[in-house]
Each structure stands twice: as structure tokens, then as C-alpha cells.
Design an enzyme around this catalytic site. Structure first.
Site, PDB file in Angstrom:
ATOM      1  N   GLY A   1       0.842  -1.191   0.000  1.00  0.00           N
ATOM      2  CA  GLY A   1       0.000   0.000   0.000  1.00  0.00           C
ATOM      3  C   GLY A   1       0.876   1.238   0.000  1.00  0.00           C
ATOM      4  O   GLY A   1       1.749   1.381   0.858  1.00  0.00           O
ATOM      5  N   GLY A   2       0.645   2.114  -0.958  1.00  0.00           N
ATOM      6  CA  GLY A   2       1.483   3.308  -1.081  1.00  0.00           C
ATOM      7  C   GLY A   2       0.833   4.546  -0.505  1.00  0.00           C
ATOM      8  O   GLY A   2       0.970   5.644  -1.066  1.00  0.00           O
ATOM      9  N   GLY A   3       0.139   4.401   0.598  1.00  0.00           N
ATOM     10  CA  GLY A   3      -0.507   5.542   1.245  1.00  0.00           C
ATOM     11  C   GLY A   3       0.459   6.400   2.035  1.00  0.00           C
ATOM     12  O   GLY A   3       1.673   6.184   2.015  1.00  0.00           O
TER      13      GLY A   3
ATOM     14  N   GLY B   1       2.411   4.554   5.361  1.00  0.00           N
ATOM     15  CA  GLY B   1       3.381   3.575   4.913  1.00  0.00           C
ATOM     16  C   GLY B   1       4.567   4.238   4.234  1.00  0.00           C
ATOM     17  O   GLY B   1       5.726   3.861   4.458  1.00  0.00           O
TER      18      GLY B   1
ATOM     19  N   GLY C   1      -0.480   4.378  17.454  1.00  0.00           N
ATOM     20  CA  GLY C   1      -0.131   5.501  18.318  1.00  0.00           C
ATOM     21  C   GLY C   1      -0.312   6.830  17.616  1.00  0.00           C
ATOM     22  O   GLY C   1      -0.668   6.884  16.435  1.00  0.00           O
TER      23      GLY C   1
ATOM     24  N   SER D   1       0.616   9.405  15.479  1.00  0.00           N
ATOM     25  CA  SER D   1       1.719   9.480  14.513  1.00  0.00           C
ATOM     26  C   SER D   1       1.239   9.927  13.141  1.00  0.00           C
ATOM     27  O   SER D   1       1.007   9.103  12.252  1.00  0.00           O
ATOM     28  CB  SER D   1       2.405   8.110  14.397  1.00  0.00           C
ATOM     29  OG  SER D   1       1.435   7.076  14.231  1.00  0.00           O
TER      30      SER D   1
ATOM     31  N   LYS E   1     -10.953   5.778  18.701  1.00  0.00           N
ATOM     32  CA  LYS E   1     -10.616   7.210  18.753  1.00  0.00           C
ATOM     33  C   LYS E   1     -10.938   7.908  17.438  1.00  0.00           C
ATOM     34  O   LYS E   1     -11.182   9.130  17.415  1.00  0.00           O
ATOM     35  CB  LYS E   1      -9.148   7.403  19.155  1.00  0.00           C
ATOM     36  CG  LYS E   1      -8.113   6.813  18.207  1.00  0.00           C
ATOM     37  CD  LYS E   1      -7.732   7.722  17.068  1.00  0.00           C
ATOM     38  CE  LYS E   1      -6.842   7.004  16.077  1.00  0.00           C
ATOM     39  NZ  LYS E   1      -6.555   7.824  14.881  1.00  0.00           N
TER      40      LYS E   1
ATOM     41  N   SER F   1      -5.361  15.430  10.601  1.00  0.00           N
ATOM     42  CA  SER F   1      -6.299  14.327  10.811  1.00  0.00           C
ATOM     43  C   SER F   1      -7.407  14.319   9.767  1.00  0.00           C
ATOM     44  O   SER F   1      -8.210  15.254   9.685  1.00  0.00           O
ATOM     45  CB  SER F   1      -6.924  14.432  12.213  1.00  0.00           C
ATOM     46  OG  SER F   1      -8.018  13.552  12.333  1.00  0.00           O
TER      47      SER F   1
END
Length: 332
Positions: A9-11, A14, A135, A137, A190, A253
Site C-alpha cells: 500500500g502506497g498511502g 506507509g 499511536g 503518529s 478514537k 487528521s
């Protein structure tokens, strides 16, 4: 260090992790089905679609052939949205070997079954060890070497410690946690609360409202997390309150940004199109709504958000309903 790692996955996240690892000498291969993404990484040295502005260093290569990426890698990172994890595992079942460690960085549960992603992976790849990395990030900050802390969890902690060693740098600190259930549930729920916080922002409410949503949202995370077998103390850590803070307050986000659009009147579909990437909070809201109904757990924020997203409830009226529920003690 000359470890080899595959990112399926090239999101954005990653890609950010591959950049970080390449800087410490790890050879990173990225697979993506989109040839434009692969060409941008290899030729323009940038993932323009998902992580614009971050320079791809030497040591990172991208491919459209998944077999070429998986073979010879010691670690395989499933860098895809939660709803794709099972099918991806099925796709690689015949080309993975037992000694390859599977790392999942998605945050969610499987729709319908309510299974955690580690359970889904283990069902499809029963001979491989599974590690969850989670976490607070944001990919944009990881790629810029901004100090970040995460947690790795596994049912086999010796593999979690291997992943800890692999990812640890002086800018990316990795803790271990034996509570894989709590780590996974905290990271998934969350996203729902972050989406709700964004809706509040979109309506035009202030810091008081967001503080209320985050705090009462934490109660919902703990309530369902402990019911499913997680430890209460885990939710006070990085994958609980830590991830909640960063996801509810940052414009990095996707969940918060999508929530803002919904609060301003967009539908969930319109908000997702505007964001241009998967909004995990929308999928998590449906999955956890169904799960909490099945288990008989009180999750009023999740309940109202579900009705806003999937039943067309007016967001302001949803807030009114939350504010006018029956009186009770804070512990409930």
C-alpha cells in the site's frame, strides 16, 4: 542495518515509515496497484498523491508487482485501510513464508464480524506472527523527522520487540505493550471521537465542547475496550488518550477534517470525496455502532454520530440530544 521490509500500500503513513526506515539503512519496497503512485515514488522521488512534499530517499523503491515486493522481505507491513486487510491477506497467502513477520498499521475493526485486524490477519495467514503498530503518529510529521512515539503489540512479544528494534530511531520512539486488544480498540474507536470533534468544529462550537467530546469519548473507548478484554491502563497510554489528542486537534487528521465538512452540512460521501482518502472514522462508526448494539454497551457519542452520518440527523440536534440526556454521575 540491512533489513528488508515490504510495504503493501502506497498511502501516506506507509510511505512516511519507509522514508524513516531508509534513513537508518533499511531497504524498503512499496507495492501499490496505482502505476502513477509507483512512478512518482521512483522517478519524481515523491508520493505526490498521498504525501506531497516529502522527499523519497535512496533505499525506497516502488513496484506494481506484489510478488516482487513480498519475496525476500523479513517484514511485511499491511499499509492499507482496515476494510481492505482481509482481501490483501488472501492475495498474498500463497507468496508469504512462515518466517515473515506481518505488521499492521491500520486502525479499525472488520465490518460485520467486529473482529480486530490482528484476528483477521491470523485467520488468513495462520502461520505468520502478527504485530500491531499504533499511536499518535501523523504521516506528515513522521516524514519530517518530528519526534514521535508509538506502541507495538503482539500475542508473541518476542516479535513485537523485533519490530521495536527495527523502527526505533532518535526521532521515532517505540514502546511495547502486551495488551494487543486494548491497543487495537483504542486506535480504532478514537477515530469515531475525532470525527465527532470535527463535526463540533464544523458547527462552530468551541474548546469547551471539544474538551467534553474528547473526555466523554474516552469513557466510551474504555467502556467498550474493557468489555472486549482490553486493560483500562492501556487507554491512558499512547494508543488511547495519546492518539485521541492528536487526532481530535490536528488538521493533519482526516477524521477531524471530514467531521468539519459534515458539521458544515456535507454528507459523509461528500466529505470523503473532498478529503480524497479513506476516512476510517466513518467506517469505524458503523462497525462499533453495530458491535455496541450487539453487546449492549452505552456509547452515546457513537450513537448520535451514527445517526448523523447514516440516518441524516441534523448535527446540532445531535449535540442537543447528548446535552439533554438523563442526569447521571460522571463515572457512567
Amino acid at each position: 542495518m540491512c533489513s528488508k521490509i515490504a510495504f503493501l500500500g502506497g498511502g501516506s503513513f506507509g510511505t512516511a515509515l519507509s522514508i524513516m526506515l531508509a534513513k537508518k539503512g533499511v531497504l524498503a519496497k512499496i507495492w501499490d496497484r496505482n502505476k502513477d503512485v509507483v512512478d512518482d515514488i521512483n522517478i519524481k522521488k515523491e508520493n505526490i498523491r498521498y504525501l506531497h512534499g516529502a522527499v523519497i530517499p535512496v533505499g525506497v523503491e516502488a513496484f506494481t508487482d506484489i510478488k516482487e515486493v513480498v519475496q525476500d522481505s523479513e517484514y511485511i507491513v499491511l499499509a492499507v485501510p482496515s476494510h481492505v486487510v482481509r482481501n490483501l491477506c488472501k492475495d498474498i497467502r500463497e507468496i508469504v513464508s512462515e518466517n515473515q513477520i506481518i505488521i499492521s498499521i491500520a486502525k479499525g475493526i472488520e465490518a460485520g464480524s467486529g473482529k480486530r485486524l490482528s484476528q483477521v490477519i491470523s485467520e488468513e495467514l495462520p502461520n505468520n506472527s502478527v504485530v500491531i503498530l499504533s499511536g499518535p503518529s501523523h504521516a506528515e510529521e513522521v516524514a519530517q523527522d518530528i519526534p514521535t512515539t508509538v506502541v507495538v503489540a503482539s500475542e508473541k512479544m518476542e516479535y513485537a520487540k523485533k519490530v521495536q528494534d527495527l523502527f526505533m530511531t532518535n526521532k521515532f520512539r517505540v514502546y511495547t505493550n502486551e495488551d494487543i486488544i486494548g491497543v487495537e480498540i483504542g486506535g480504532a474507536v478514537k477515530n469515531i471521537i475525532a470525527l465527532a470533534a470535527g463535526v463540533s468544529d464544523g458547527i462552530g462550537y468551541g474548546d469547551n465542547t471539544k474538551a467534553a467530546l474528547m473526555t466523554r469519548g474516552m469513557s466510551e473507548i474504555v467502556r467498550i475496550g474493557t468489555k472486549l478484554g482490553g486493560k483500562k491502563e492501556t487507554f491512558a497510554g499512547l494508543t488511547g488518550i495519546g492518539d485521541l489528542i492528536v487526532t481530535c486537534t490536528s488538521m493533519h487528521s482526516r477524521n477531524r477534517r471530514a467531521g468539519i465538512l459534515i458539521g458544515k452540512g456535507s454528507t459523509a460521501e461528500e466529505a470523503t470525496r473532498e478529503i480524497g482518502m479513506v476516512v476510517e472514522g466513518i467506517k469505524a462508526c458503523k462497525a462499533f455502532y453495530e458491535l455496541k448494539e450487539k453487546l449492549g454497551i452505552s456509547m452515546p457519542i457513537t450513537d448520535v454520530l451514527y445517526k448523523v452520518i447514516f440516518e441524516g440527523k441534523e448535527p446540532k440536534y445531535g449535540v442537543y440530544e447528548l446535552m439533554t440526556r438523563d442526569k447521571k454521575g460522571e463515572e457512567y
